[in-house]
Design a protein around this motif. Structure first.
Motif, PDB file in Angstrom:
ATOM      1  N   VAL A 137       0.834  -1.202   0.000  1.00 55.31           N
ATOM      2  CA  VAL A 137       0.000   0.000   0.000  1.00 55.31           C
ATOM      3  C   VAL A 137       0.868   1.250   0.000  1.00 55.31           C
ATOM      4  O   VAL A 137       0.621   2.217  -0.730  1.00 55.31           O
ATOM      5  N   THR A 138       1.933   1.249   0.813  1.00 54.41           N
ATOM      6  CA  THR A 138       2.824   2.414   0.874  1.00 54.41           C
ATOM      7  C   THR A 138       3.491   2.652  -0.474  1.00 54.41           C
ATOM      8  O   THR A 138       3.590   3.801  -0.942  1.00 54.41           O
ATOM      9  N   THR A 139       3.934   1.579  -1.139  1.00 61.14           N
ATOM     10  CA  THR A 139       4.567   1.716  -2.451  1.00 61.14           C
ATOM     11  C   THR A 139       3.600   2.292  -3.468  1.00 61.14           C
ATOM     12  O   THR A 139       3.954   3.152  -4.280  1.00 61.14           O
ATOM     13  N   ALA A 140       2.340   1.839  -3.438  1.00 63.18           N
ATOM     14  CA  ALA A 140       1.346   2.350  -4.375  1.00 63.18           C
ATOM     15  C   ALA A 140       1.089   3.837  -4.156  1.00 63.18           C
ATOM     16  O   ALA A 140       0.897   4.602  -5.103  1.00 63.18           O
ATOM     17  N   LEU A 141       1.127   4.277  -2.895  1.00 61.61           N
ATOM     18  CA  LEU A 141       0.892   5.685  -2.600  1.00 61.61           C
ATOM     19  C   LEU A 141       2.062   6.564  -3.028  1.00 61.61           C
ATOM     20  O   LEU A 141       1.876   7.678  -3.527  1.00 61.61           O
ATOM     21  N   LEU A 142       3.295   6.049  -2.828  1.00 64.99           N
ATOM     22  CA  LEU A 142       4.480   6.845  -3.171  1.00 64.99           C
ATOM     23  C   LEU A 142       4.793   6.805  -4.666  1.00 64.99           C
ATOM     24  O   LEU A 142       5.349   7.754  -5.214  1.00 64.99           O
ATOM     25  N   GLY A 143       4.465   5.676  -5.310  1.00 68.51           N
ATOM     26  CA  GLY A 143       4.795   5.498  -6.720  1.00 68.51           C
ATOM     27  C   GLY A 143       6.021   4.595  -6.879  1.00 68.51           C
ATOM     28  O   GLY A 143       6.978   4.642  -6.096  1.00 68.51           O
ATOM     29  N   THR A 144       6.004   3.728  -7.900  1.00 67.75           N
ATOM     30  CA  THR A 144       7.116   2.777  -8.079  1.00 67.75           C
ATOM     31  C   THR A 144       8.397   3.452  -8.535  1.00 67.75           C
ATOM     32  O   THR A 144       9.484   2.853  -8.440  1.00 67.75           O
ATOM     33  N   ASP A 145       8.304   4.709  -9.039  1.00 68.54           N
ATOM     34  CA  ASP A 145       9.536   5.401  -9.407  1.00 68.54           C
ATOM     35  C   ASP A 145      10.291   5.898  -8.190  1.00 68.54           C
ATOM     36  O   ASP A 145      11.487   6.185  -8.244  1.00 68.54           O
ATOM     37  N   ARG A 146       9.583   5.969  -7.030  1.00 74.11           N
ATOM     38  CA  ARG A 146      10.254   6.399  -5.801  1.00 74.11           C
ATOM     39  C   ARG A 146      10.536   5.246  -4.856  1.00 74.11           C
ATOM     40  O   ARG A 146      11.370   5.355  -3.955  1.00 74.11           O
ATOM     41  N   THR A 193       7.868  -2.750 -13.241  1.00 76.88           N
ATOM     42  CA  THR A 193       7.596  -2.652 -11.803  1.00 76.88           C
ATOM     43  C   THR A 193       6.135  -2.331 -11.483  1.00 76.88           C
ATOM     44  O   THR A 193       5.535  -2.961 -10.592  1.00 76.88           O
ATOM     45  N   PRO A 194       5.466  -1.386 -12.192  1.00 75.34           N
ATOM     46  CA  PRO A 194       4.044  -1.132 -11.866  1.00 75.34           C
ATOM     47  C   PRO A 194       3.163  -2.354 -12.051  1.00 75.34           C
ATOM     48  O   PRO A 194       2.289  -2.635 -11.215  1.00 75.34           O
ATOM     49  N   SER A 195       3.413  -3.120 -13.161  1.00 75.64           N
ATOM     50  CA  SER A 195       2.617  -4.342 -13.356  1.00 75.64           C
ATOM     51  C   SER A 195       2.919  -5.359 -12.284  1.00 75.64           C
ATOM     52  O   SER A 195       2.004  -6.055 -11.787  1.00 75.64           O
ATOM     53  N   ASP A 196       4.210  -5.468 -11.901  1.00 79.96           N
ATOM     54  CA  ASP A 196       4.572  -6.420 -10.845  1.00 79.96           C
ATOM     55  C   ASP A 196       3.915  -6.039  -9.515  1.00 79.96           C
ATOM     56  O   ASP A 196       3.531  -6.909  -8.725  1.00 79.96           O
ATOM     57  N   LEU A 197       3.782  -4.719  -9.265  1.00 79.09           N
ATOM     58  CA  LEU A 197       3.120  -4.273  -8.019  1.00 79.09           C
ATOM     59  C   LEU A 197       1.667  -4.727  -7.997  1.00 79.09           C
ATOM     60  O   LEU A 197       1.185  -5.245  -6.982  1.00 79.09           O
ATOM     61  N   LEU A 198       0.987  -4.585  -9.134  1.00 77.29           N
ATOM     62  CA  LEU A 198      -0.415  -5.008  -9.171  1.00 77.29           C
ATOM     63  C   LEU A 198      -0.541  -6.513  -9.020  1.00 77.29           C
ATOM     64  O   LEU A 198      -1.460  -7.004  -8.344  1.00 77.29           O
ATOM     65  N   ASP A 199       0.378  -7.262  -9.628  1.00 70.28           N
ATOM     66  CA  ASP A 199       0.339  -8.721  -9.462  1.00 70.28           C
ATOM     67  C   ASP A 199       0.563  -9.102  -8.008  1.00 70.28           C
ATOM     68  O   ASP A 199      -0.112  -9.999  -7.470  1.00 70.28           O
ATOM     69  N   ALA A 200       1.532  -8.432  -7.374  1.00 71.58           N
ATOM     70  CA  ALA A 200       1.813  -8.748  -5.968  1.00 71.58           C
ATOM     71  C   ALA A 200       0.613  -8.405  -5.088  1.00 71.58           C
ATOM     72  O   ALA A 200       0.267  -9.128  -4.142  1.00 71.58           O
ATOM     73  N   ALA A 201      -0.086  -7.279  -5.397  1.00 72.62           N
ATOM     74  CA  ALA A 201      -1.270  -6.886  -4.613  1.00 72.62           C
ATOM     75  C   ALA A 201      -2.394  -7.899  -4.790  1.00 72.62           C
ATOM     76  O   ALA A 201      -3.104  -8.246  -3.841  1.00 72.62           O
ATOM     77  N   ALA A 202      -2.566  -8.404  -6.033  1.00 67.78           N
ATOM     78  CA  ALA A 202      -3.611  -9.403  -6.266  1.00 67.78           C
ATOM     79  C   ALA A 202      -3.329 -10.672  -5.486  1.00 67.78           C
ATOM     80  O   ALA A 202      -4.228 -11.266  -4.878  1.00 67.78           O
ATOM     81  N   ALA A 203      -2.047 -11.120  -5.514  1.00 62.77           N
ATOM     82  CA  ALA A 203      -1.693 -12.337  -4.770  1.00 62.77           C
ATOM     83  C   ALA A 203      -1.867 -12.134  -3.272  1.00 62.77           C
ATOM     84  O   ALA A 203      -2.350 -13.020  -2.548  1.00 62.77           O
ATOM     85  N   ALA A 204      -1.480 -10.936  -2.784  1.00 62.97           N
ATOM     86  CA  ALA A 204      -1.624 -10.664  -1.352  1.00 62.97           C
ATOM     87  C   ALA A 204      -3.095 -10.635  -0.938  1.00 62.97           C
ATOM     88  O   ALA A 204      -3.457 -11.060   0.158  1.00 62.97           O
ATOM     89  N   THR A 205      -3.951 -10.125  -1.824  1.00 57.52           N
ATOM     90  CA  THR A 205      -5.388 -10.095  -1.520  1.00 57.52           C
ATOM     91  C   THR A 205      -5.937 -11.500  -1.346  1.00 57.52           C
ATOM     92  O   THR A 205      -6.716 -11.791  -0.425  1.00 57.52           O
ATOM     93  N   VAL A 206      -5.546 -12.403  -2.241  1.00 54.59           N
ATOM     94  CA  VAL A 206      -5.993 -13.797  -2.128  1.00 54.59           C
ATOM     95  C   VAL A 206      -5.506 -14.402  -0.821  1.00 54.59           C
ATOM     96  O   VAL A 206      -6.252 -15.096  -0.107  1.00 54.59           O
TER      97      VAL A 206
END
Length: 544
Positions: free
Chosen positions: A20-29, A41-54
């Motif tokens: 959540v913190t990474t999504a708020l700050l942005g993957t470039d930071r 990296t942005p696509s990988d963040l969404l994949d990681a969030a989907a897996a974490a949700t499950v």
């Protein structure tokens, strides 16, 4: 849950917070944990969030299911007729205070009609429509005067709802059997358990309900724990004995005269004085009789008074308050208490075999008449003695009935309550015919509803006279409000002639005629509405 599963579940919140913190700050930071930096990296963040949700959803432990709510109890009473149900909804939808102060207009005040509607519905034994119960409980919550009739009409389902909504908990305290574990009145063990373990409000409700069914059992229950109760609780419990007060209560009340609390002692003495055959009443009669006599040596037999010179310990034990209020002399204060507590049957024998009417007519020497008559008034009210009440009231046409006299208007209003409804109405009608409406409000308030025809005619005639005098109707707003609720609906046709705006005399207040016309329009509309309400509650119309 295994230790491994528990460890994984414990680590999930931290991992989720990092995503959540990474999504708020942005993957470039900031690079997500476990993800290599780069254009994906942005696509990988969404994949990681989907897996974490499950993982988060899969790791939740199921909650223990809540106990299934029991259905509301059945109400065996017949349902309301359809028109009456619609009328109830309209009465409950009207909220007081919406229009604020000032001119009322010609529209009736529906909330003021609700008490009469409830009384009529209860008299006919109808059940409340289930959909009306929330609004009915809300209305009773806001107006304590509605609660007895509203809860009776609402029936057992009101208690079922009150256990689900804290705003309606008053119903559990006000209705017999309303507590969550309230026993039936034929369950001795349950009664004893609730009396020993229940909340104060539950115990008061239990004692009151039991008293109405079995006075001796209620008194025995109270005696068991009397010595250990708090003073303020003893006072409330003792007050419940007023209902069904009987000679069998004397022994218990005599013991309460020695209570630690002065308020308890005074209440016990008051209750005993309402039992004319009690030992306390006899003691008070002896004391009072020693203070009042007839002097036959004068040209006209005259009552003479020798007030007590002291308040001894025995008098205090019997409920006489030694310290007089500010502005009152001690001796007159003590005399009033003795005469008030003495049985009224004491006085004919003490004062020459005279009737109450003859006793009240006797002159009283040295300015004691006001104190003596006021004490007799309180005694007549307490002992509900119609003969003495009638004598102290006097003739309604007497000059002193409408102004300062030995018996005030407030005392007359209380005396009227001891008479039957017909005699009460006739006395007030005679008072209004002689003295008008300016002092009649508190007298009208004790008359039975609907007002008897002679009383109704007297009120309408007096209002008509006030209108013709050319003043504004606001001085009579209290009487007009009572008339809306208390006049017989059949009187509406007699009022039609008063709806027109009258010709105003030269000295009339500007616009007074239109205000009177508006007030009479509201009165007539309300009376016809009350008549329709009663007709709708008549059996025979199909239920909704």
């Amino acid at each position: 849950m295994s230790r491994t599963t528990a460890t994984v579940a414990a680590s999930l919140p931290d991992h989720w917070e990092q995503l959540v913190t990474t999504a708020l700050l942005g993957t470039d930071r900031r690079t997500p944990p476990g993800v290599a930096p780069g254009p994906q990296t942005p696509s990988d963040l969404l994949d990681a969030a989907a897996a974490a949700t499950v993982r988060r959803r899969a790791g939740l432990c199921p909650a223990r299911p809540a106990e299934r709510l029991r259905p509301a109890p059945e109400d065996p009473r017949p349902p309301l007729p359809h028109a009456a149900a619609r009328r109830l909804a309209a009465l409950l939808a009207d909220r007081p205070g919406a229009s604020g102060g000032g001119r009322r207009g010609a529209a009736p005040d529906l909330m003021e009609l609700l008490p009469q509607w409830l009384q009529a519905a209860n008299a006919r034994g109808y059940a409340a429509p289930p959909q009306a119960l929330p609004a009915l409980l809300d209305a009773a919550r806001g107006r304590t005067d509605l609660r007895p009739a509203a809860l009776r009409f609402a029936g057992p389902r009101a208690l079922w709802l009150a256990r689900l909504n804290p705003d309606w908990r008053f119903a559990l305290r006000a209705a017999p059997g309303g507590g969550p574990s309230a026993p039936g009145l034929r369950d001795p063990q349950g009664i004893r358990r609730l009396w020993q373990e229940g909340l104060f409000a539950e115990r008061v409700t239990l004692l009151t309900a039991l008293r109405s069914r079995d006075a001796a059992a209620a008194r025995a229950l109270l005696e068991e724990t009397w010595a250990t109760e708090r003073a303020e609780d003893r006072l409330m419990f003792l007050d419940s004995l007023r209902a069904g007060l009987a000679p069998d209560d004397e022994t218990f009340l005599e013991r309460a005269l020695a209570d630690r609390s002065r308020n308890v002692r005074e209440t016990a003495a008051e209750l005993l004085s309402a039992l004319p055959a009690s030992a306390l009443a006899a003691r008070m009669a002896a004391r009072a009789a020693a203070c009042v006599a007839v002097d036959r040596t004068r040209d006209v037999p005259t009552i003479v008074v020798e007030a007590p010179h002291e308040c001894d310990a025995a008098m205090e034990r019997d409920g006489v308050v030694a310290k007089a209020p500010a502005g009152r002399g001690e001796r007159s204060w003590w005399l009033g208490q003795l005469v008030e507590a003495a049985p009224l049957g004491t006085w004919p024998g003490r004062l020459g075999g005279r009737t109450p009417e003859e006793i009240v007519a006797l002159p009283v020497a040295d300015g004691w008449q006001g104190e003596l008559h006021a004490a007799w008034c309180r005694a007549a009210v307490r002992q509900r003695d119609a003969e003495w009440s009638r004598a102290l009231l006097g003739e309604p046409s007497a000059p002193e009935a409408g102004g300062p006299g030995a018996v005030s208007l407030a005392e007359r209003a209380r005396l009227l309550a001891a008479l039957d409804a017909g005699e009460r109405a006739a006395w007030v009608a005679g008072f209004i015919e002689t003295h008008g409406l300016s002092e009649a409000f508190q007298l009208l308030g004790v008359c039975a509803v609907p007002w008897a025809p002679p009383l109704g005619r007297a009120v309408v005639d007096a209002l008509n006279i006030a209108r013709d005098a050319g003043s504004y109707p606001w001085s009579f707003s209290g009487v007009m409000g009572l008339a809306e609720r208390c006049l017989d609906p059949s009187e509406a046709s007699r009022l039609d002639a008063l709806l027109a705006i009258p010709d105003e005399p030269e000295d009339a207040a500007p616009g007074a005629g239109s205000y009177w016309s508006e007030a009479f329009q509201r009165l007539v509309t309300t009376l016809r509405l009350r008549g329709a309400m009663l007709a709708e509650l008549a059996p025979g119309e199909p239920a909704p």
